[in-house]
Design a protein around this motif. Structure first.
Motif, short mmCIF file in Angstrom:
data_model
loop_
_atom_site.label_atom_id
_atom_site.label_comp_id
_atom_site.label_asym_id
_atom_site.label_seq_id
_atom_site.Cartn_x
_atom_site.Cartn_y
_atom_site.Cartn_z
N SER A 59 -3.76 3.98 -8.08
CA SER A 59 -3.75 3.21 -6.82
C SER A 59 -5.14 3.03 -6.21
O SER A 59 -5.43 1.94 -5.69
N PHE A 62 -6.46 -0.57 -5.02
CA PHE A 62 -6.84 -0.86 -3.63
C PHE A 62 -8.25 -1.45 -3.57
O PHE A 62 -8.53 -2.34 -2.76
N GLN A 105 0.81 6.29 -6.78
CA GLN A 105 0.48 6.00 -8.17
C GLN A 105 -0.92 6.51 -8.53
O GLN A 105 -1.82 6.51 -7.68
N GLN A 125 2.44 1.79 -3.39
CA GLN A 125 1.53 2.12 -4.47
C GLN A 125 0.76 3.42 -4.26
O GLN A 125 0.11 3.92 -5.18
N ALA A 126 0.81 3.97 -3.03
CA ALA A 126 -0.05 5.10 -2.67
C ALA A 126 0.10 6.30 -3.60
O ALA A 126 -0.86 7.01 -3.87
N PHE A 144 0.82 -1.20 0.00
CA PHE A 144 0.00 0.00 0.00
C PHE A 144 0.86 1.26 0.00
O PHE A 144 0.59 2.22 -0.74
#
Length: 495
Positions: free
Chosen positions: A307, A311, A304, A301-302, A298
């Motif tokens: 994201s 999620f 991106q 990727q936050a 997480f």
């Protein structure tokens, strides 16, 4: 990522090995005896939060990425603080053990309090050495020591509670009886579980001998103020965690009306509830392994662009996985309970297990949803949500225990984690919108609950017929999910 796998796998493995203690303890003790163990370990969650007062997290905050010299200063100051406070708190417990024991009202409870006082000190002093291993990226040693500690604990439980007991009673190895009688007192009974835990901690403590030899006591008040300011607010989260995770067992013993269960008193009821609670470990282990793998993912990727969609997708399949686990556990609950708990007198409480399984599903979803306040640095919301859940836990137990007994405690746990999940979703959509497929998730949750309800209430006398029918229903549920998700699964396979 390899470190994450080691931390996650060692935690799951340690919990699995530790779970064998349930069978050992329920095998040698009646529900009221097992209830005493559960009460003490419930209180241990609270005392761990008070004894460490957020200093483990402070150590991570101020020692990570610091120079080696600065890291040593942080270690020395925090360790000195923990040493002084833990010895002080444990001295209060130790020298007032008689009064505390009378208040608790159990046989030998004064001695148990003294063992616990020593256990809390040793456990607290191990916090920083283990944290240092993580900072130094020594994941293999960390994992090895954690698993070793659990193996030693289980081994010592077997030694004291089974081997020594049987030799003392003359069942076998009579030539060792005189030696065993020097270290074994049958009147202590289930209390040897506490001594086994203490001795295992001491043995692990010895493996950090080098760190404690090189430790130099320091009390730099200016530095400590920084550490306290950062760590003290975490005490609230720790206390809230205790209330949400463990207080139901304590409150059940305190608030259950006299004569509610004809089989025994409130300690009996709490022992039955605590043993059956352990059967929700299958969901807990899945959530724990997921947390170790998902949190680094997480954070990575936050930033991106896509994201939120990613999620949402992860959440969808996480819910599907958890609901398949719920139905799987319920479908096999008869033989799992017999294998992991054993004694028939504990199995009267199995009807709380589906409720507790769903409570842990909600907790798992909450952990998944909590990504929003972690990646947006709004961690104070985590504290607010935990405290809100704690209030619901206490109120739920207060109103439901007198009416429903341990089922009231289970429903209060479900309400606590369910409310935290809903509140986290609501705030998350405000501060970090994620297009979760809520309708889809609710479909799988409700269908899973319905199937689990049908399977749980099927009464088939013949074991193998019951096993076949219930697991056929489980397979039908899984195949239905695979059919509904066939297009998504085809995309994944094609990629």
């Amino acid at each position: 990522m390899s470190d994450t796998v080691l931390y996650g796998m060692s935690t799951v493995l340690a919990r699995l090995i530790n779970y064998t203690l349930v069978r050992i303890h329920t095998g040698v003790a009646a529900p009221d005896g097992y209830g005493i163990i559960s009460i003490f370990y419930a209180y241990m969650i609270l005392f761990n939060a008070l004894y460490t007062y957020g200093m483990e997290t402070s150590f991570f905050r101020f020692a990570t990425k610091a120079s080696k010299e600065e890291q040593e200063r942080v270690f020395n100051n925090i360790m000195t603080s923990l040493m002084l406070t833990s010895v002080f708190f444990s001295s209060l417990l130790y020298f007032n053990a008689e009064a505390i024991g009378l208040w608790m009202g159990y046989d030998n409870s004064a001695l148990y309090v003294q063992w616990f006082a020593m256990l809390l000190t040793v456990d607290t002093l191990l916090v920083l050495p283990f944290a240092k291993l993580r900072i130094e990226q020594k994941a293999l040693r960390f994992a090895t020591l954690k698993v070793t500690e659990v193996i030693i604990t289980v081994g010592l439980n077997i030694f004291f509670l089974i081997l020594c007991r049987d030799i003392h009673e003359g069942k076998y190895l009579q030539e060792w009886k005189s030696v065993v009688d020097l270290i074994y007192d049958p009147s202590l009974g289930i209390g040897y579980a506490f001594l086994a835990n203490l001795l295992a901690k001491v043995l692990i403590f010895i493996t950090f001998f080098k760190q404690f030899i090189t430790w130099r006591p320091q009390l730099d008040w200016k530095r400590l103020q920084q550490y306290y300011r950062y760590g003290f607010p975490l005490i609230l989260i720790g206390v809230a965690f205790f209330v949400n995770e463990a207080s139901d067992k304590i409150l059940l013993e305190k608030w259950l009306p006299e004569g509610f269960y004809e089989q025994g008193d409130s300690t009996y009821a709490m022992g039955v509830y605590a043993a059956c609670y352990k059967l929700s470990i299958f969901i807990t282990l899945g959530v724990t392994a997921y947390k170790y793998a998902a949190e680094p993912f997480f954070y990575a990727q936050a930033g991106q662009k896509d994201s939120p969609r990613l999620f949402a997708r992860v959440m969808k399949y996480f819910v599907i996985f958890l609901m398949m686990m719920v139905v799987g556990v319920v479908a096999n609950l008869d033989w799992l309970a017999g294998l992991l708990i054993g004694k028939e007198e504990y199995l009267v409480g199995l009807s709380v297990v589906p409720i507790l399984l769903m409570a842990n599903v909600f907790l798992g979803v909450y952990y998944n949803l909590s990504v929003w306040f972690k990646v947006t640095d709004r961690t104070k919301f985590g504290a607010f949500l935990s405290l809100g859940g704690a209030m619901i836990t206490v109120l739920g137990n207060y109103f439901l225990i007198p009416i429903l007994g341990y089922h009231g405690s289970a429903i209060a746990t479900l309400a606590c984690y369910g409310s935290m999940m809903i509140a986290s979703y609501w705030f998350g959509q405000k501060y970090y919108p994620v297009p979760y497929q809520v309708g889809n998730a609710l479909l799988y949750v409700f269908s899973g609950v319905l199937v689990a309800y049908v399977v749980f209430n099927l009464e088939i006398m013949h074991f193998w017929t019951s096993f076949f029918v219930k697991n056929s229903i489980l397979m039908a549920f899984v195949l239905l999910i695979l059919f509904l998700e066939r297009q998504e699964l085809r995309k994944v396979v094609n990629k």
